[in-house]
Design a protein around this motif. Sequence first.
Motif, PDB file in Angstrom:
ATOM      1  N   GLU A   1       0.624  -0.831  -0.136  1.00  0.00           N
ATOM      2  CA  GLU A   1      -0.524  -0.073  -0.308  1.00  0.00           C
ATOM      3  C   GLU A   1       0.824   1.078   0.122  1.00  0.00           C
ATOM      4  O   GLU A   1       0.607   2.354  -0.912  1.00  0.00           O
ATOM      5  CB  GLU A   1      -0.828  -0.429   1.646  1.00  0.00           C
ATOM      6  N   ARG A   2       2.123   0.807   0.945  1.00  0.00           N
ATOM      7  CA  ARG A   2       3.285   2.834   0.482  1.00  0.00           C
ATOM      8  C   ARG A   2       3.595   2.410  -0.879  1.00  0.00           C
ATOM      9  O   ARG A   2       3.936   3.665  -1.411  1.00  0.00           O
ATOM     10  CB  ARG A   2       3.574   2.618   2.080  1.00  0.00           C
ATOM     11  N   ILE A   3       3.875   1.095  -1.642  1.00  0.00           N
ATOM     12  CA  ILE A   3       4.123   1.460  -3.055  1.00  0.00           C
ATOM     13  C   ILE A   3       3.511   1.475  -3.596  1.00  0.00           C
ATOM     14  O   ILE A   3       3.427   3.197  -4.736  1.00  0.00           O
ATOM     15  CB  ILE A   3       4.790   0.102  -3.147  1.00  0.00           C
ATOM     16  N   HIS A   4       2.234   1.574  -2.891  1.00  0.00           N
ATOM     17  CA  HIS A   4       0.774   2.595  -3.871  1.00  0.00           C
ATOM     18  C   HIS A   4       0.755   4.054  -3.789  1.00  0.00           C
ATOM     19  O   HIS A   4       0.689   4.454  -4.432  1.00  0.00           O
ATOM     20  CB  HIS A   4      -0.785   1.709  -3.571  1.00  0.00           C
ATOM     21  N   ARG A   5       1.083   4.339  -3.083  1.00  0.00           N
ATOM     22  CA  ARG A   5       1.113   5.797  -2.601  1.00  0.00           C
ATOM     23  C   ARG A   5       1.957   5.962  -3.388  1.00  0.00           C
ATOM     24  O   ARG A   5       1.962   7.792  -3.484  1.00  0.00           O
ATOM     25  CB  ARG A   5       1.359   6.154  -0.910  1.00  0.00           C
ATOM     26  N   ALA A   6       3.043   5.715  -3.466  1.00  0.00           N
ATOM     27  CA  ALA A   6       4.872   6.088  -4.890  1.00  0.00           C
ATOM     28  C   ALA A   6       3.785   6.652  -5.656  1.00  0.00           C
ATOM     29  O   ALA A   6       4.537   7.665  -6.103  1.00  0.00           O
ATOM     30  CB  ALA A   6       5.516   5.835  -3.906  1.00  0.00           C
ATOM     31  N   ILE A   7       3.178   5.702  -6.260  1.00  0.00           N
ATOM     32  CA  ILE A   7       2.947   5.569  -7.418  1.00  0.00           C
ATOM     33  C   ILE A   7       1.468   6.396  -7.456  1.00  0.00           C
ATOM     34  O   ILE A   7       1.673   6.922  -8.893  1.00  0.00           O
ATOM     35  CB  ILE A   7       2.645   4.233  -7.665  1.00  0.00           C
TER      36      ILE A   7
ATOM     37  N   SER B   1       5.782  14.568 -15.226  1.00  0.00           N
ATOM     38  CA  SER B   1       5.809  15.868 -15.663  1.00  0.00           C
ATOM     39  C   SER B   1       6.567  16.731 -14.835  1.00  0.00           C
ATOM     40  O   SER B   1       7.502  17.494 -15.780  1.00  0.00           O
ATOM     41  CB  SER B   1       4.720  16.736 -16.492  1.00  0.00           C
ATOM     42  N   GLU B   2       7.153  16.625 -13.561  1.00  0.00           N
ATOM     43  CA  GLU B   2       7.895  17.871 -12.731  1.00  0.00           C
ATOM     44  C   GLU B   2       9.128  16.381 -12.351  1.00  0.00           C
ATOM     45  O   GLU B   2       9.197  15.385 -12.307  1.00  0.00           O
ATOM     46  CB  GLU B   2       7.091  17.343 -11.657  1.00  0.00           C
ATOM     47  N   ALA B   3      10.506  17.205 -12.078  1.00  0.00           N
ATOM     48  CA  ALA B   3      11.607  16.718 -11.676  1.00  0.00           C
ATOM     49  C   ALA B   3      11.212  16.636 -10.097  1.00  0.00           C
ATOM     50  O   ALA B   3      11.536  17.057  -9.363  1.00  0.00           O
ATOM     51  CB  ALA B   3      12.745  17.621 -11.599  1.00  0.00           C
ATOM     52  N   LEU B   4      11.254  14.881 -10.110  1.00  0.00           N
ATOM     53  CA  LEU B   4      10.692  14.611  -8.228  1.00  0.00           C
ATOM     54  C   LEU B   4      11.614  13.835  -8.148  1.00  0.00           C
ATOM     55  O   LEU B   4      12.314  12.993  -8.883  1.00  0.00           O
ATOM     56  CB  LEU B   4       9.464  13.397  -8.671  1.00  0.00           C
ATOM     57  N   ARG B   5      12.407  14.040  -6.694  1.00  0.00           N
ATOM     58  CA  ARG B   5      13.233  12.984  -6.515  1.00  0.00           C
ATOM     59  C   ARG B   5      12.789  11.979  -5.801  1.00  0.00           C
ATOM     60  O   ARG B   5      11.975  11.465  -5.099  1.00  0.00           O
ATOM     61  CB  ARG B   5      13.698  13.841  -5.218  1.00  0.00           C
ATOM     62  N   VAL B   6      13.754  10.522  -5.222  1.00  0.00           N
ATOM     63  CA  VAL B   6      12.742   9.804  -4.971  1.00  0.00           C
ATOM     64  C   VAL B   6      13.050  10.222  -3.494  1.00  0.00           C
ATOM     65  O   VAL B   6      11.979   9.673  -2.816  1.00  0.00           O
ATOM     66  CB  VAL B   6      14.428   7.967  -5.126  1.00  0.00           C
ATOM     67  N   ASP B   7      13.359  10.936  -2.847  1.00  0.00           N
ATOM     68  CA  ASP B   7      13.047  11.066  -1.324  1.00  0.00           C
ATOM     69  C   ASP B   7      12.066  12.300  -1.080  1.00  0.00           C
ATOM     70  O   ASP B   7      11.048  11.743   0.109  1.00  0.00           O
ATOM     71  CB  ASP B   7      14.335  12.350  -0.955  1.00  0.00           C
ATOM     72  N   GLU B   8      11.273  12.950  -1.532  1.00  0.00           N
ATOM     73  CA  GLU B   8      10.086  13.562  -1.830  1.00  0.00           C
ATOM     74  C   GLU B   8       9.231  11.977  -2.710  1.00  0.00           C
ATOM     75  O   GLU B   8       8.247  11.715  -1.633  1.00  0.00           O
ATOM     76  CB  GLU B   8       9.410  14.164  -3.527  1.00  0.00           C
ATOM     77  N   LEU B   9       9.073  10.786  -2.637  1.00  0.00           N
ATOM     78  CA  LEU B   9       8.613  10.163  -3.526  1.00  0.00           C
ATOM     79  C   LEU B   9       8.894   8.570  -1.924  1.00  0.00           C
ATOM     80  O   LEU B   9       8.077   8.059  -1.650  1.00  0.00           O
ATOM     81  CB  LEU B   9       8.238   8.856  -4.744  1.00  0.00           C
ATOM     82  N   ALA B  10      10.033   8.491  -0.639  1.00  0.00           N
ATOM     83  CA  ALA B  10       9.946   8.117  -0.048  1.00  0.00           C
ATOM     84  C   ALA B  10       9.301   8.432   0.993  1.00  0.00           C
ATOM     85  O   ALA B  10       8.556   7.920   1.926  1.00  0.00           O
ATOM     86  CB  ALA B  10      11.292   8.222   0.848  1.00  0.00           C
ATOM     87  N   ASP B  11       9.236   9.950   1.097  1.00  0.00           N
ATOM     88  CA  ASP B  11       8.163  10.359   2.389  1.00  0.00           C
ATOM     89  C   ASP B  11       6.638   9.737   1.880  1.00  0.00           C
ATOM     90  O   ASP B  11       6.179   9.717   3.100  1.00  0.00           O
ATOM     91  CB  ASP B  11       8.562  12.209   2.335  1.00  0.00           C
ATOM     92  N   ALA B  12       6.449   9.888   0.444  1.00  0.00           N
ATOM     93  CA  ALA B  12       5.125  10.082   0.131  1.00  0.00           C
ATOM     94  C   ALA B  12       4.750   8.515   0.601  1.00  0.00           C
ATOM     95  O   ALA B  12       3.649   7.754   1.206  1.00  0.00           O
ATOM     96  CB  ALA B  12       4.819  10.378  -0.447  1.00  0.00           C
ATOM     97  N   ALA B  13       5.990   7.736   0.906  1.00  0.00           N
ATOM     98  CA  ALA B  13       5.324   6.170   1.342  1.00  0.00           C
ATOM     99  C   ALA B  13       5.810   5.940   2.802  1.00  0.00           C
ATOM    100  O   ALA B  13       5.663   4.878   2.500  1.00  0.00           O
ATOM    101  CB  ALA B  13       6.687   4.997   0.163  1.00  0.00           C
ATOM    102  N   CYS B  14       6.289   6.227   3.081  1.00  0.00           N
ATOM    103  CA  CYS B  14       7.112   6.511   4.233  1.00  0.00           C
ATOM    104  C   CYS B  14       8.328   5.676   5.165  1.00  0.00           C
ATOM    105  O   CYS B  14       7.984   5.307   5.546  1.00  0.00           O
ATOM    106  CB  CYS B  14       5.721   6.503   5.134  1.00  0.00           C
TER     107      CYS B  14
ATOM    108  N   ALA C   1      15.196   6.091   1.148  1.00  0.00           N
ATOM    109  CA  ALA C   1      15.108   5.990   0.397  1.00  0.00           C
ATOM    110  C   ALA C   1      14.881   4.786  -0.591  1.00  0.00           C
ATOM    111  O   ALA C   1      14.586   4.729  -1.180  1.00  0.00           O
ATOM    112  CB  ALA C   1      15.638   7.142  -0.580  1.00  0.00           C
ATOM    113  N   SER C   2      16.523   3.877  -0.230  1.00  0.00           N
ATOM    114  CA  SER C   2      16.733   2.572  -0.556  1.00  0.00           C
ATOM    115  C   SER C   2      15.247   1.351  -0.196  1.00  0.00           C
ATOM    116  O   SER C   2      15.668   1.474  -0.723  1.00  0.00           O
ATOM    117  CB  SER C   2      17.437   2.205   0.781  1.00  0.00           C
TER     118      SER C   2
ATOM    119  N   HIS D   1      11.733  -1.600  -2.567  1.00  0.00           N
ATOM    120  CA  HIS D   1      10.458  -2.486  -2.899  1.00  0.00           C
ATOM    121  C   HIS D   1       9.546  -2.077  -3.733  1.00  0.00           C
ATOM    122  O   HIS D   1       8.215  -2.885  -4.580  1.00  0.00           O
ATOM    123  CB  HIS D   1       9.496  -1.636  -1.401  1.00  0.00           C
ATOM    124  N   PHE D   2       9.535  -0.557  -4.647  1.00  0.00           N
ATOM    125  CA  PHE D   2       9.500   0.012  -5.609  1.00  0.00           C
ATOM    126  C   PHE D   2       9.302  -1.210  -6.751  1.00  0.00           C
ATOM    127  O   PHE D   2       8.736  -1.446  -7.827  1.00  0.00           O
ATOM    128  CB  PHE D   2       9.568   1.195  -6.221  1.00  0.00           C
TER     129      PHE D   2
END
Length: 311
Positions: A202-208, A216-229, A232-233, A238-239
């Motif tokens: 479900e956390r990976i689904h949040r990142a998706i 279309s935005e320049a996203l960093r992995v850290d931002e996605l990691a925050d969204a997924a709680c 980054a590693s 898991h992604f």
Amino acid sequence: MSTAFAAATDDALLAAPRTELAARIARLTPADGMHETALAPLQLLRASSTTQCAPAVYDPAICVVAQGRKHVLLDGERYVYDALHYLVVSVTLPVVGQVIDASPEKPYLCLRLSVNPQDIGALMLETDSRTGPGTGIDRGLYSARSTAPLLDAVLRLMRLLDTPQDAPVLAPLAIREIYYRVLIGELGHRLRELATADSRAERIHRAIRVLRTRYSEALRVDELADAACMSASALHHHFKAVTAMSPLQYQKQLRLHEARRLMLSLGLEANAAAHRVGYESASQFSREYKRLFGAPPRQEIDRLRGGELAA
């Protein structure tokens, strides 16, 4: 009872429902391609010949084949679904699909039922779990053997297309039963994991979801990691387990598919489409587009418009 005898018995039980399902889909799909129905989550697909491998984005759905055969490739893994197997897509995935068994006399016939994780979660609250949890985290796509109860529920949903006055009351019940049959099936734990709050899937689904809305935005992995709680590693690990690609590779494929849609549906030129989806370099866009779709943008879009890659 031997495994072979049991499988043969199951096949015999499925023969009549498959025949009726194929006849109903064929009647409602007079031409090749995807067809909407009066039931919003339900779509029907027909293909009168085999197709070339074609990249596509699959949204969460349950796909049940009545006739013919198709396979989906995800990072080199091959998932086959035919009249004996159904396909479940639990997260949005860029894949490569190919119809491998179809003819004008016996076309490939399939139905697609959209899946909403919230609906699965609500159903889980009302039912007992019949299969144990999975180990680790699994791909967001799998195929499993069809069962007589599943096909029975699918047929009842299809029959409602002939009695639209009954659909508002009975269609939600048939859809819930289809979800239920998949949940208690051999690989139902994968779908259940997605709908379980704060599970890794479900956390990976949040990142998706973030990638889909902000592709279309320049996203960093850290931002996605925050969204997924997640760290980054952990997110990266898991992604890739769920989607077979890294978050940035996934974003790139979403961009290319959206650019393709813009060119095909809205008539945008390649440079305009590339800019719209976040590319700064037109040459880089052209290279990556050709790598994914097999031809430069203009050539590939012309080929699509000419019908060479019919569904």
